[in-house]
Scaffold this motif. Structure first.
Motif, PDB file in Angstrom:
ATOM      1  N   MET A  54      -9.008 -20.112 -11.305  1.00  0.00           N
ATOM      2  CA  MET A  54     -10.137 -21.063 -11.862  1.00  0.00           C
ATOM      3  C   MET A  54     -11.088 -21.356 -10.848  1.00  0.00           C
ATOM      4  O   MET A  54     -10.860 -21.152  -9.869  1.00  0.00           O
ATOM      5  CB  MET A  54      -9.646 -22.149 -12.786  1.00  0.00           C
ATOM      6  N   ASP A  55     -12.423 -21.430 -11.498  1.00  0.00           N
ATOM      7  CA  ASP A  55     -13.438 -21.880 -10.381  1.00  0.00           C
ATOM      8  C   ASP A  55     -12.984 -23.427  -9.787  1.00  0.00           C
ATOM      9  O   ASP A  55     -13.151 -24.378 -10.798  1.00  0.00           O
ATOM     10  CB  ASP A  55     -14.644 -21.868 -11.334  1.00  0.00           C
ATOM     11  N   PRO A  56     -12.746 -23.689  -8.811  1.00  0.00           N
ATOM     12  CA  PRO A  56     -12.309 -25.308  -8.152  1.00  0.00           C
ATOM     13  C   PRO A  56     -13.447 -25.976  -8.278  1.00  0.00           C
ATOM     14  O   PRO A  56     -13.228 -27.186  -8.315  1.00  0.00           O
ATOM     15  CB  PRO A  56     -12.242 -24.866  -6.805  1.00  0.00           C
ATOM     16  N   ARG A  57     -14.816 -25.628  -8.358  1.00  0.00           N
ATOM     17  CA  ARG A  57     -15.730 -26.533  -8.519  1.00  0.00           C
ATOM     18  C   ARG A  57     -15.821 -27.488  -9.879  1.00  0.00           C
ATOM     19  O   ARG A  57     -16.210 -28.383 -10.150  1.00  0.00           O
ATOM     20  CB  ARG A  57     -17.202 -25.890  -8.422  1.00  0.00           C
ATOM     21  N   ALA A  58     -14.957 -26.890 -11.012  1.00  0.00           N
ATOM     22  CA  ALA A  58     -15.043 -27.323 -12.178  1.00  0.00           C
ATOM     23  C   ALA A  58     -13.437 -27.815 -12.626  1.00  0.00           C
ATOM     24  O   ALA A  58     -13.348 -27.874 -13.800  1.00  0.00           O
ATOM     25  CB  ALA A  58     -15.633 -26.631 -13.256  1.00  0.00           C
ATOM     26  N   LEU A  59     -12.644 -27.973 -11.561  1.00  0.00           N
ATOM     27  CA  LEU A  59     -11.197 -28.295 -11.853  1.00  0.00           C
ATOM     28  C   LEU A  59     -10.750 -29.207 -10.884  1.00  0.00           C
ATOM     29  O   LEU A  59     -10.940 -29.231  -9.619  1.00  0.00           O
ATOM     30  CB  LEU A  59     -10.358 -26.968 -11.447  1.00  0.00           C
ATOM     31  N   ARG A  60     -10.065 -30.199 -11.601  1.00  0.00           N
ATOM     32  CA  ARG A  60      -9.442 -31.345 -10.774  1.00  0.00           C
ATOM     33  C   ARG A  60      -7.947 -31.428 -11.017  1.00  0.00           C
ATOM     34  O   ARG A  60      -7.490 -31.090 -12.201  1.00  0.00           O
ATOM     35  CB  ARG A  60     -10.070 -32.573 -11.178  1.00  0.00           C
ATOM     36  N   VAL A  61      -7.022 -31.471  -9.949  1.00  0.00           N
ATOM     37  CA  VAL A  61      -5.733 -31.780  -9.944  1.00  0.00           C
ATOM     38  C   VAL A  61      -5.260 -32.866  -9.643  1.00  0.00           C
ATOM     39  O   VAL A  61      -5.580 -33.154  -8.671  1.00  0.00           O
ATOM     40  CB  VAL A  61      -4.819 -30.390  -9.590  1.00  0.00           C
TER      41      VAL A  61
END
Length: 242
Positions: A54-61
């Protein structure tokens, strides 16, 4: 599951997840993946393979542990409200608000009236998320006590992974039967049609990861158009005329 078949199946699903994330970004949709399950059931492995695609700019864990000293002075659900996804964003919860009816119940960190009340409080919280347009997928990773022992033993024998095995893991294992009851009640009381639990047999890691991707793609992809839109007329005219 043999490695070659697994790698092929995983790559195909990761590609579909990329297309789905792009569609969510374009359409300003949001999604939350909740992972619960036994220690050593494979939550981290699933998260790595989802996040890699996934695109890390639109992903939070969010890795959820005990509340901080400041959070202990707040309403118990308050820290999760700060972590819900924004429009166009995917969020993954590595453990979640279900700690209220799991570890807090088993370890007696809150009184019985509070954790029993937690079921309905969780249902209302999730219903509000869904009503606001958040797609919610909840995966419970289930393994046997024997599988957990084997994975703990492998961690202990591998110096690079030994740090992952803690005294808390062993204390939790000693209360296996209590956690069986807590997990059963969690799935019984908090699996409404709009936010059902999906149980994943995680005794085989490769099979479990593919099953998890299938549940994620089904839950987040239902009714979503992943086809890229046409370019705006002015953009088309600019490039078609060149």
């Amino acid at each position: 599951m043999k490695r070659e078949a697994y790698e092929e199946a995983l790559t195909e699903r990761q590609h579909r997840l990329v297309l789905l994330q792009r569609a969510y970004a374009r359409q300003k949709r949001s999604a939350a993946l909740v992972l619960e399950g036994w220690d050593a059931s494979g939550k981290g492995g699933i998260i790595r393979r989802v996040a890699w695609a996934m695109d890390p700019r639109a992903l939070r864990v969010w890795s959820i542990g005990p509340p901080s000293a400041a959070e202990q002075r707040e309403l118990w659900m308050q820290r999760f409200w700060r972590r819900v996804p924004r429009r166009g964003e995917f969020v993954i919860f590595d453990r979640s608000w279900y700690g209220r009816v799991l570890v807090e119940r088993v370890e007696k960190l809150t009184d019985e009236a509070a954790w029993r009340r937690g079921y309905e409080e969780i249902n209302r919280f999730e219903r509000m998320l869904v009503d606001e347009g958040v797609r919610l997928v909840k995966l419970f990773l289930d393994i046997t006590k024997e599988t957990q022992f084997e994975r703990f033993r492998d961690r202990y024998r591998e110096p690079a992974k030994r740090w992952k095995l803690t005294e808390q893991d062993l204390r939790n294992r000693a209360r296996w039967d209590e956690y069986v009851t807590a997990y059963r009640d969690m799935r019984k009381h908090c699996s409404p049609p709009e936010a059902p639990w999906v149980a994943i047999d995680a005794n085989d890691k490769r099979t479990a990861r593919i099953a998890a991707f299938d549940a994620i793609l089904e839950g987040f992809g239902r009714g979503i158009d992943v086809e890229p839109p046409e370019a705006p007329p002015l953009v088309q005219a600019f490039f078609d005329g060149r």
